[in-house]
Design a protein around this motif. Structure first.
Motif, PDB file in Angstrom:
ATOM      1  N   ALA A  14      40.191  57.428  30.182  1.00  0.00           N
ATOM      2  CA  ALA A  14      41.217  57.888  29.261  1.00  0.00           C
ATOM      3  C   ALA A  14      41.719  59.272  29.633  1.00  0.00           C
ATOM      4  CB  ALA A  14      40.671  57.899  27.823  1.00  0.00           C
ATOM      5  N   ALA A  15      40.794  60.139  30.044  1.00  0.00           N
ATOM      6  CA  ALA A  15      41.189  61.496  30.402  1.00  0.00           C
ATOM      7  C   ALA A  15      42.099  61.512  31.621  1.00  0.00           C
ATOM      8  CB  ALA A  15      39.948  62.357  30.656  1.00  0.00           C
ATOM      9  N   PHE A  16      41.753  60.704  32.634  1.00  0.00           N
ATOM     10  CA  PHE A  16      42.585  60.663  33.820  1.00  0.00           C
ATOM     11  C   PHE A  16      43.911  59.958  33.555  1.00  0.00           C
ATOM     12  CE2 PHE A  16      38.749  61.596  36.399  1.00  0.00           C
ATOM     13  CZ  PHE A  16      39.275  62.652  37.095  1.00  0.00           C
ATOM     14  N   SER A  17      43.894  58.969  32.668  1.00  0.00           N
ATOM     15  CA  SER A  17      45.143  58.286  32.319  1.00  0.00           C
ATOM     16  C   SER A  17      46.091  59.250  31.625  1.00  0.00           C
ATOM     17  CB  SER A  17      44.845  57.090  31.405  1.00  0.00           C
ATOM     18  OG  SER A  17      44.074  56.134  32.069  1.00  0.00           O
ATOM     19  N   GLY A  65      40.692  69.977  33.909  1.00  0.00           N
ATOM     20  CA  GLY A  65      39.558  69.593  34.730  1.00  0.00           C
ATOM     21  C   GLY A  65      38.571  68.799  33.891  1.00  0.00           C
ATOM     22  N   LEU A  66      37.636  68.137  34.566  1.00  0.00           N
ATOM     23  CA  LEU A  66      36.586  67.379  33.894  1.00  0.00           C
ATOM     24  C   LEU A  66      35.235  67.771  34.486  1.00  0.00           C
ATOM     25  CD1 LEU A  66      38.040  63.742  33.707  1.00  0.00           C
ATOM     26  CD2 LEU A  66      37.704  65.321  31.798  1.00  0.00           C
ATOM     27  N   ALA A  67      34.213  67.733  33.637  1.00  0.00           N
ATOM     28  CA  ALA A  67      32.844  67.984  34.087  1.00  0.00           C
ATOM     29  C   ALA A  67      31.942  66.918  33.498  1.00  0.00           C
ATOM     30  CB  ALA A  67      32.388  69.368  33.651  1.00  0.00           C
ATOM     31  N   LEU A  68      31.233  66.208  34.360  1.00  0.00           N
ATOM     32  CA  LEU A  68      30.258  65.205  33.946  1.00  0.00           C
ATOM     33  C   LEU A  68      28.898  65.699  34.415  1.00  0.00           C
ATOM     34  CD1 LEU A  68      29.458  62.395  32.861  1.00  0.00           C
ATOM     35  CD2 LEU A  68      29.965  61.479  35.143  1.00  0.00           C
ATOM     36  N   GLY A  69      28.013  66.031  33.467  1.00  0.00           N
ATOM     37  CA  GLY A  69      26.777  66.693  33.864  1.00  0.00           C
ATOM     38  C   GLY A  69      25.558  66.288  33.085  1.00  0.00           C
ATOM     39  N   ASN A 100      32.856  66.690  29.527  1.00  0.00           N
ATOM     40  CA  ASN A 100      33.773  67.665  28.934  1.00  0.00           C
ATOM     41  C   ASN A 100      35.107  67.682  29.655  1.00  0.00           C
ATOM     42  OD1 ASN A 100      31.796  68.495  27.151  1.00  0.00           O
ATOM     43  ND2 ASN A 100      31.247  70.333  28.312  1.00  0.00           N
ATOM     44  N   ALA A 101      36.171  67.822  28.897  1.00  0.00           N
ATOM     45  CA  ALA A 101      37.473  68.181  29.445  1.00  0.00           C
ATOM     46  C   ALA A 101      37.579  69.699  29.396  1.00  0.00           C
ATOM     47  CB  ALA A 101      38.590  67.540  28.636  1.00  0.00           C
ATOM     48  N   GLY A 122      34.407  68.021  24.396  1.00  0.00           N
ATOM     49  CA  GLY A 122      33.844  66.793  24.945  1.00  0.00           C
ATOM     50  C   GLY A 122      32.813  66.163  24.040  1.00  0.00           C
ATOM     51  N   VAL A 123      31.908  65.434  24.657  1.00  0.00           N
ATOM     52  CA  VAL A 123      30.899  64.686  23.927  1.00  0.00           C
ATOM     53  C   VAL A 123      29.631  64.616  24.777  1.00  0.00           C
ATOM     54  CG1 VAL A 123      31.611  62.456  24.865  1.00  0.00           C
ATOM     55  CG2 VAL A 123      30.505  62.532  22.622  1.00  0.00           C
TER      56      VAL A 123
END
Length: 242
Positions: A14-17, A65-69, A100-101, A122-123
């Motif tokens: 969804a974020a990239f879309s 930007g996005l962070a997946l951690g 997070n966005a 984010g979540v």
């Protein structure tokens, strides 16, 4: 974990879309969305109040930007939790996965220090256990505001189990050269009230018929204290971008 994976995948898509749909507004500045932007553009290592770990980073455009951690590990704090003046030492076992966005209002600025400012939203999936200990170093313990002669310690556990928690934060992540950067971030997860269990590992001295009732009242106070609905976050680290 299957549900978590579905949520993270859906959020990422969804974020990239949304970013792709918004690209019309940045084409005029020379930024065009490309499929290879779905690949990570960097990584970072971090440590803080939620443990230590790292994240994969995506830069969709200068503003988003996005962070997946992941943050985990054990951290101990002395006198970190206080209820009505009663202090407990806390031994934290962290287990957090987050997405997070990161929104950078000055992302296209020529000032690299201003470029690094971002707002994070984010979540996270949170599965944290906090071991609590109140020791009777002076031969006394305080329960529900009442002092008792006691030989031993009051032990317990505060838990945020299998929670999906929203997050908001403020960060600064300037690059120090083409590839390397540093960052710091503060924020909070809204977790709701935790589950809390207290137990005694020692002996009350004398007749203390109300001690058990005060122990349960202390437990309830920690469980219902509004400030424990929020899990504060503070972390620092380094990043590498390719």
């Amino acid at each position: 974990m299957k549900t978590l994976s579905t949520i993270l995948a859906a959020s990422l898509f969804a974020a990239f879309s949304a970013t792709a749909m918004a690209d019309d507004s940045v084409v005029q500045d020379g930024y065009v969305f490309e499929k290879n932007q779905l690949l990570p553009t960097g990584v970072r290592a971090e440590v803080g109040t939620t443990g230590y770990g790292g994240a994969l980073l995506w830069t969709a455009n200068p503003y988003v930007g996005l962070a997946l951690g992941y943050n985990g590990g054990d951290i101990s704090w002395s006198d970190d939790l206080s209820i009505d003046g009663t202090k407990y030492d806390v031994d934290m076992e962290n287990n957090n996965v987050y997405l997070n966005a990161e929104l950078r209002p000055w992302g296209a600025s020529t000032n690299r220090w201003a470029q690094g400012v971002y707002v994070a939203a984010g979540v996270a999936y949170i599965d944290n256990d906090y071991d609590l200990t109140q020791r009777s170093s002076d031969g006394k313990v305080t329960l529900n505001g009442n002092k008792y002669l006691y030989d031993g310690s009051i032990n317990g556990q505060l838990s945020y189990k299998n929670d999906i928690a929203p997050y908001v934060g403020l960060g600064w992540a300037p690059k120090i050269n083409k590839n390397w950067g540093v960052f710091g971030e503060v924020g909070a997860y809204y977790t709701g009230n935790p589950s809390v269990d207290l137990d005694k590992d020692g002996t009350f001295i004398g007749l203390n018929g109300s001690a058990e009732a005060d122990l349960r009242a202390e437990e309830q106070k920690i469980r219902n204290d509004d400030k424990y609905e929020w899990m504060p976050v503070g972390k620092v680290g380094v990043s590498y971008h390719w």
